[in-house]
Design an enzyme around this catalytic site. Structure first.
Site, PDB file in Angstrom:
ATOM      1  N   ASN A  10      43.603  42.607  30.926  1.00 48.09           N
ATOM      2  CA  ASN A  10      43.174  42.930  32.286  1.00 48.09           C
ATOM      3  C   ASN A  10      43.801  41.921  33.248  1.00 48.09           C
ATOM      4  O   ASN A  10      43.383  40.770  33.302  1.00 48.09           O
ATOM      5  CB  ASN A  10      41.641  42.877  32.342  1.00 48.09           C
ATOM      6  CG  ASN A  10      41.104  43.122  33.743  1.00 48.09           C
ATOM      7  OD1 ASN A  10      41.837  43.554  34.640  1.00 48.09           O
ATOM      8  ND2 ASN A  10      39.828  42.844  33.938  1.00 48.09           N
ATOM      9  N   LYS A  12      43.685  41.929  36.409  1.00 44.26           N
ATOM     10  CA  LYS A  12      42.856  41.740  37.608  1.00 44.26           C
ATOM     11  C   LYS A  12      43.731  41.798  38.869  1.00 44.26           C
ATOM     12  O   LYS A  12      44.703  42.544  38.898  1.00 44.26           O
ATOM     13  CB  LYS A  12      42.048  40.450  37.497  1.00 44.26           C
ATOM     14  CG  LYS A  12      41.214  40.416  36.208  1.00 44.26           C
ATOM     15  CD  LYS A  12      40.218  39.290  36.157  1.00 44.26           C
ATOM     16  CE  LYS A  12      39.431  39.364  34.853  1.00 44.26           C
ATOM     17  NZ  LYS A  12      38.413  38.303  34.771  1.00 44.26           N
ATOM     18  N   HIS A  94      33.342  46.880  34.690  1.00 44.19           N
ATOM     19  CA  HIS A  94      33.641  45.456  34.488  1.00 44.19           C
ATOM     20  C   HIS A  94      32.639  44.604  35.265  1.00 44.19           C
ATOM     21  O   HIS A  94      32.185  44.998  36.342  1.00 44.19           O
ATOM     22  CB  HIS A  94      35.074  45.157  34.960  1.00 44.19           C
ATOM     23  CG  HIS A  94      35.548  43.794  34.576  1.00 44.19           C
ATOM     24  ND1 HIS A  94      35.217  42.672  35.297  1.00 44.19           N
ATOM     25  CD2 HIS A  94      36.307  43.359  33.537  1.00 44.19           C
ATOM     26  CE1 HIS A  94      35.750  41.606  34.707  1.00 44.19           C
ATOM     27  NE2 HIS A  94      36.419  42.005  33.641  1.00 44.19           N
ATOM     28  N   GLU A 164      31.016  42.056  27.349  1.00 44.53           N
ATOM     29  CA  GLU A 164      31.362  40.877  28.147  1.00 44.53           C
ATOM     30  C   GLU A 164      30.153  39.954  28.221  1.00 44.53           C
ATOM     31  O   GLU A 164      29.177  40.286  28.905  1.00 44.53           O
ATOM     32  CB  GLU A 164      31.646  41.282  29.595  1.00 44.53           C
ATOM     33  CG  GLU A 164      32.874  42.058  29.891  1.00 44.53           C
ATOM     34  CD  GLU A 164      33.010  42.192  31.414  1.00 44.53           C
ATOM     35  OE1 GLU A 164      33.753  41.410  32.003  1.00 44.53           O
ATOM     36  OE2 GLU A 164      32.343  43.049  32.005  1.00 44.53           O
TER      37      GLU A 164
END
Length: 247
Positions: A10, A12, A94, A164
């Site tokens: 990821n 971002k 997320h 996560e």
């Protein structure tokens, strides 16, 4: 059948065409025996660019999408648009979407449902914050979020669950391989009891906490850790080494 190892990078809101182009070149050139699935998630502006440059053996993911296919939703993108760029995955729920942008479990469930109905693969993120962990309500929080997602999923073959431990992200705290395995194992048990044994056995549950080259081997050797969702570390060339940890 053994679950196919999954590593998501990821990126971002980082990088530009020059730096990402270089990273992609490194990724493409990596001489690594390839047994798993590698997917990188560039910023939305670079979806086309990334899909064009990234070797076809790797997947590309969007970092977010909306819950309908088109309309007056300024600043949003739809699964249909993502697919039109040749991109086949999307990351949803997320922790940054939840906690920085205030997305609710309900909205994330709707997004998951719509993305799956449009044929995208979904990396659905779940996890708990530090205060929730310290209050001892980790399982309650994680199962509740999983339930909202599960209610919206008809076909699990295109779903990867990413745990996560939000409490460990960017805090310097890390979830030990044992803590991760414990939670992943409980999630699998929850799926078995609430969805089906087939789904529980086949769905990949990947680890989305801080991962380094040093910790990934130990994590990957845990029976219920089926891969990683790597954040900042995926912007470094060593990222390609993460995909080989099961060998």
């Amino acid at each position: 059948a053994p679950r196919k190892f999954f590593v998501g990078g990821n990126w971002k809101m980082n990088g530009d065409k020059k730096s990402l182009g270089e990273l992609i070149q490194t990724l493409n050139a990596a001489k690594v025996p390839f047994t798993g699935e590698i997917v990188c998630a560039p910023p939305e502006a670079y979806l086309d660019f990334a899909r064009l440059k990234v070797d076809p053996k790797f997947g590309v993911a969007a970092q977010n999408c909306y819950k309908v296919s088109k309309g007056a939703f300024t600043g949003e993108i739809s699964p249909a648009m993502i697919k039109d760029c040749g991109v086949t995955w999307v990351i949803l729920g997320h922790s940054e979407r939840r906690h920085v942008f205030g997305e609710s479990d309900e909205l994330i469930g709707q997004k998951v449902s719509h993305a799956l109905s449009e044929g995208l693969g979904v990396v659905a993120c779940i996890g708990e914050k530090l205060d929730e962990r310290e209050a001892g309500i980790t399982e309650g929080v994680v199962f509740e979020v999983t339930e909202v997602i599960a209610d919206d999923v008809k076909d699990w073959s295109k779903v990867v669950l990413a745990y996560e431990p939000v409490w460990a992200i960017g805090t310097g705290k890390t979830a030990s391989p044992q803590q991760s395995q414990e939670l992943h194992g409980k999630l699998r048990k929850w799926l078995k009891e609430n969805v089906s044994e087939t789904v529980a056995d086949s769905v990949r549950i990947i680890y989305g906490g801080s991962v380094t080259g040093a910790t990934c081997k130990e994590l990957a050797s845990e029976p219920d850790v089926d891969g990683f969702l790597v954040g900042g570390a995926s912007l470094k060339p060593e990222f390609v080494e993460y995909k080989d940890v099961r060998q």
